[in-house]
Motif scaffolding. Structure first.
Motif, short mmCIF file in Angstrom:
data_model
loop_
_atom_site.label_atom_id
_atom_site.label_comp_id
_atom_site.label_asym_id
_atom_site.label_seq_id
_atom_site.Cartn_x
_atom_site.Cartn_y
_atom_site.Cartn_z
N LEU A 101 36.94 33.98 52.54
CA LEU A 101 37.83 33.10 53.92
C LEU A 101 36.99 32.07 53.91
O LEU A 101 35.76 31.86 54.08
CB LEU A 101 38.19 34.03 54.49
N THR A 108 43.04 28.67 57.97
CA THR A 108 41.65 29.60 56.77
C THR A 108 42.46 29.64 55.47
O THR A 108 43.24 30.62 54.93
CB THR A 108 41.49 31.30 57.60
N VAL A 110 42.21 31.52 52.53
CA VAL A 110 41.90 32.57 51.24
C VAL A 110 42.40 33.09 49.87
O VAL A 110 43.01 32.48 50.00
CB VAL A 110 42.41 34.36 52.16
#
Length: 183
Positions: A101, A108, A110
Motif C-alpha cells: 500500500l 491509497t 493497493v
C-alpha cells in the motif's frame, strides 16, 4: 458495464507473479484495515483466526463459498500499514502473496501479487483476483458485490493469452541462454 481484466504478469527473482492494482480515496490506515482486521477482511475475501504477530494465521476464503477449507498462512513480513507478505496454503502447496500500500494526496494505491507455480496452468488466478479486488472496492465503498459470472468466463481467455505469451518468452530466454553458454 462489464469489468475488465486488470492484472499483469511480472517476472521477479523468485518467479512470475500475477499483479493487480486498485486505488482508493482513503487514507492508508483505513485501507490497511481491510487486510488486517477480520471483520473487514471477511467483507470481501474471507475470515481469519490467529495472530499476525506470531506469523501463524488460518484463513478461510468465504468469497469462494461457504464450503471453503481453512488454509495455513505463514506471515513472512508485516509492516503496517504498508506491506504484507505471506505464504497461503499447506507447506509445499502454498502460494506466495504480497500486498503493498502507498498513499499520496489522500489516495491509497493497493498492489496485490500472487506468485504462480505454473505460468501455463494458473491463468484462472487472474479472473479470481480481479473479482476479489473488485469485492474489496465494493466493500470499502459500500456498494453491491460484483457477480462472479462477469469475471471467470469473460476474463479467462485474456489471462490465458498473457500466460501463453510469457511462457513463450521464458522458453525463448532459456533457449538463448543455453545457446550462449555453449558458444
Amino acid at each position: 458495464m462489464m469489468p475488465q481484466p486488470t492484472g499483469r504478469l511480472v517476472r521477479k527473482d523468485d518467479g512470475v507473479y500475477l499483479v493487480l492494482d486498485r486505488m482508493f480515496r482513503a487514507p492508508i490506515e483505513e485501507v490497511w484495515t481491510y487486510f488486517s482486521r477480520s471483520p473487514r477482511l471477511a467483507s470481501w475475501l474471507g475470515e481469519y483466526s490467529g495472530s499476525g504477530a506470531t506469523g501463524a494465521v488460518k484463513l478461510r476464503m468465504t468469497a469462494d463459498g461457504d464450503g471453503s477449507d481453512w488454509q495455513d498462512v505463514a506471515v513472512l513480513e508485516c509492516t503496517a500499514p504498508r506491506r504484507l507478505h505471506a505464504d497461503i496454503g499447506a507447506a509445499g502447496d502454498s502460494h506466495r502473496m504480497f500486498v503493498h500500500l502507498t498513499e499520496a494526496s489522500g489516495r491509497t494505491a493497493v498492489t496485490v501479487g500472487r506468485r504462480l507455480r505454473s505460468v501455463v496452468d494458473e491463468a484462472d488466478a487472474g479472473p479470481r483476483w480481479d473479482y476479489y479486488l473488485d469485492r474489496l472496492v465494493a466493500a470499502h465503498d459500500h456498494k453491491p458485490e460484483p457477480e462472479w459470472s462477469s469475471y471467470g468466463p469473460v476474463m479467462t481467455e485474456h489471462y490465458r493469452t498473457l500466460c501463453r505469451e510469457l511462457d513463450r518468452d521464458l522458453r525463448s530466454d532459456a533457449a538463448a541462454a543455453r545457446l550462449g553458454t555453449r558458444g
